[in-house]
Design an enzyme around this catalytic site. Structure first.
Site, short mmCIF file in Angstrom:
data_model
loop_
_atom_site.label_atom_id
_atom_site.label_comp_id
_atom_site.label_asym_id
_atom_site.label_seq_id
_atom_site.Cartn_x
_atom_site.Cartn_y
_atom_site.Cartn_z
N LYS A 1 -22.77 29.22 18.53
CA LYS A 1 -21.46 29.82 18.28
C LYS A 1 -21.03 29.54 16.84
O LYS A 1 -21.27 28.47 16.31
CB LYS A 1 -20.42 29.26 19.26
CG LYS A 1 -20.65 29.69 20.70
CD LYS A 1 -19.54 29.19 21.60
CE LYS A 1 -19.72 29.69 23.03
NZ LYS A 1 -18.64 29.23 23.93
N ARG B 1 -27.86 28.15 25.45
CA ARG B 1 -27.19 29.29 26.07
C ARG B 1 -28.14 30.48 26.13
O ARG B 1 -29.07 30.60 25.34
CB ARG B 1 -25.94 29.67 25.27
CG ARG B 1 -24.93 28.54 25.10
CD ARG B 1 -23.78 28.98 24.20
NE ARG B 1 -22.77 27.94 24.06
CZ ARG B 1 -22.74 27.05 23.07
NH1 ARG B 1 -23.69 27.08 22.13
NH2 ARG B 1 -21.80 26.13 23.01
N ARG C 1 -28.22 25.37 32.24
CA ARG C 1 -27.63 24.58 31.15
C ARG C 1 -26.85 23.40 31.72
O ARG C 1 -26.97 22.27 31.27
CB ARG C 1 -26.72 25.49 30.32
CG ARG C 1 -25.96 24.82 29.17
CD ARG C 1 -25.26 25.92 28.38
NE ARG C 1 -24.23 25.42 27.49
CZ ARG C 1 -24.44 24.99 26.25
NH1 ARG C 1 -25.66 24.94 25.77
NH2 ARG C 1 -23.43 24.59 25.50
N TYR D 1 -19.12 16.88 32.10
CA TYR D 1 -20.32 16.62 32.89
C TYR D 1 -20.31 15.23 33.51
O TYR D 1 -20.96 14.99 34.52
CB TYR D 1 -21.57 16.78 32.02
CG TYR D 1 -21.78 18.20 31.57
CD1 TYR D 1 -22.27 19.16 32.44
CD2 TYR D 1 -21.47 18.58 30.27
CE1 TYR D 1 -22.45 20.46 32.04
CE2 TYR D 1 -21.66 19.89 29.86
CZ TYR D 1 -22.14 20.82 30.74
OH TYR D 1 -22.31 22.11 30.34
N HIS E 1 -21.83 21.68 21.64
CA HIS E 1 -20.41 21.68 21.91
C HIS E 1 -19.63 21.29 20.66
O HIS E 1 -20.01 20.35 19.95
CB HIS E 1 -20.06 20.69 23.02
CG HIS E 1 -20.47 21.15 24.38
ND1 HIS E 1 -20.70 20.30 25.43
CD2 HIS E 1 -20.71 22.39 24.86
CE1 HIS E 1 -21.05 20.99 26.50
NE2 HIS E 1 -21.06 22.26 26.18
N HIS F 1 -26.57 29.79 32.76
CA HIS F 1 -25.56 28.76 32.51
C HIS F 1 -25.67 27.63 33.52
O HIS F 1 -25.38 26.48 33.23
CB HIS F 1 -24.16 29.36 32.53
CG HIS F 1 -23.25 28.78 31.49
ND1 HIS F 1 -23.52 28.84 30.14
CD2 HIS F 1 -22.08 28.10 31.61
CE1 HIS F 1 -22.54 28.24 29.47
NE2 HIS F 1 -21.68 27.77 30.34
#
Length: 339
Positions: A214, A190, A288, A320, A311, A285
């Site tokens: 995150k 990210r 990504r 995806y 993730h 993004h």
């Protein structure tokens, strides 16, 4: 890619985007909250920051949704009377979302705000602030699970070639921009993770980078030879020219020698992609998404891609697979005689 030493790290405003409804002044809304409601917001903000360890950006988004909800409930407007926070129920939650929709919020925004409300009411019930959890009965329209356009493999190659040509004259900012797009595409990290990297985050002997994602979760992501070459050129010839006499630890720097801002990084990617004929306008993004799609098309398994991207759940990564299937269908429709 042209020399960029005189460019400002400003954010572009690409055209063609749907006009969004104006955002409410959340600071003003929060100032209008009764003292009891403001106390609830402050407690929830501490919970998100200290207990859950969410990023400042995520905390602001969650708190903003809660401020909007509590202002709707406790302040009142027109014929709608003000109520106590303790009396919050699912009817008021639904009315709040309906008002958001009337103001122009799309399905994705409504789904996100409904999820934020459910998370908040669950916390309020768990901590004894609410007798029951009204968010458990709140439904919202499902967000359209779509991805922005991704680069084709040949477009990604053209992007990297253009970045390399731009850096050929050893301009410091051009060297940075090349290293930036190479690393974003090589790793799929990210933009916030990229801008948070320090020089010590990169291990050239193993060609991996340590990323804090995150929830302050750290993961190790590999990168290839082209990204290693671009990073080496940036660190040897580009970064020293921007760092000044007292360089900090940041891997990527802005033109004033400070840590590169995510907005400036987005501008770099938008400008770089714009130089590729036929490529969809995209920011970090989009790179990504492109990296994830190309990994899956190249035979990578979902679990590996999930770990690389950071993730939390496999369901996010599975999105995806729809992109790759759609692209295969499009190729089949164009190429098969009986499609």
């Amino acid at each position: 890619m042209p020399s960029a030493s005189a460019r400002k790290d400003a954010v572009p405003r690409p055209g063609g985007h749907r006009k969004r409804p104006p955002r409410p002044d959340l600071r003003a809304l929060r100032a209008e909250l009764p003292e009891s409601a403001e106390s609830v917001v402050a407690g929830y903000e501490r919970h998100l920051s200290l207990e859950r360890g969410l990023s400042p950006h995520t905390v602001r988004a969650y708190v903003g949704d809660v401020v909007s909800l509590l202002a709707f409930v406790t302040v009142g407007e027109g014929d709608r009377p003000a109520r106590r926070f303790e009396d919050l129920d699912v009817t008021q939650l639904r009315a709040w979302l309906a008002g958001q929709r009337s103001d122009g919020a799309g399905r994705t925004t409504l789904a996100r705000r409904a999820a934020a409300a459910r998370t908040f009411t669950a916390w309020a019930h768990r901590t004894g602030l609410l007798k029951s959890d009204p968010g458990g009965r709140l439904a919202a329209p499902r967000a359209h699970r779509t991805l922005p356009g991704v680069l084709r493999a040949e477009q990604a190659d053209a992007l990297m070639d253009a970045s390399a040509k731009g850096a050929a004259e050893r301009d410091p900012v051009a060297l940075r921009d090349r290293a930036l797009v190479e690393l974003l595409y090589a790793t799929g990290i990210r933009v916030s993770e990229l801008c948070g990297l320090d020089v010590g985050s990169v291990d050239f002997s193993r060609r991996v980078v340590s990323v804090v994602g995150k929830g302050d979760k750290e993961r190790t992501v590999p990168f290839g030879v082209p990204a290693a070459e671009a990073l080496t050129a940036w660190l040897e010839d580009g970064r020293p020219a921007l760092a000044g006499e007292t360089p900090g630890p940041a891997l990527f720097l802005g033109v004033r020698g400070k840590r590169l801002d995510p907005r400036a990084a987005r501008r770099v990617v938008h400008e770089a992609v714009a130089a590729v004929p036929g490529a969809t306008d995209m920011g970090p993004h989009g790179l990504r998404h492109s990296a994830a799609t190309h990994l899956l098309e190249g035979g990578a398994d979902l679990r590996s891609v999930q770990e690389l991207l950071g993730h939390a759940t496999l369901a996010t990564t599975q999105l995806y697979t729809h992109v790759t299937v759609d692209r295969l269908k499009a190729i089949h429709d164009r190429a098969h005689p009986r499609a």
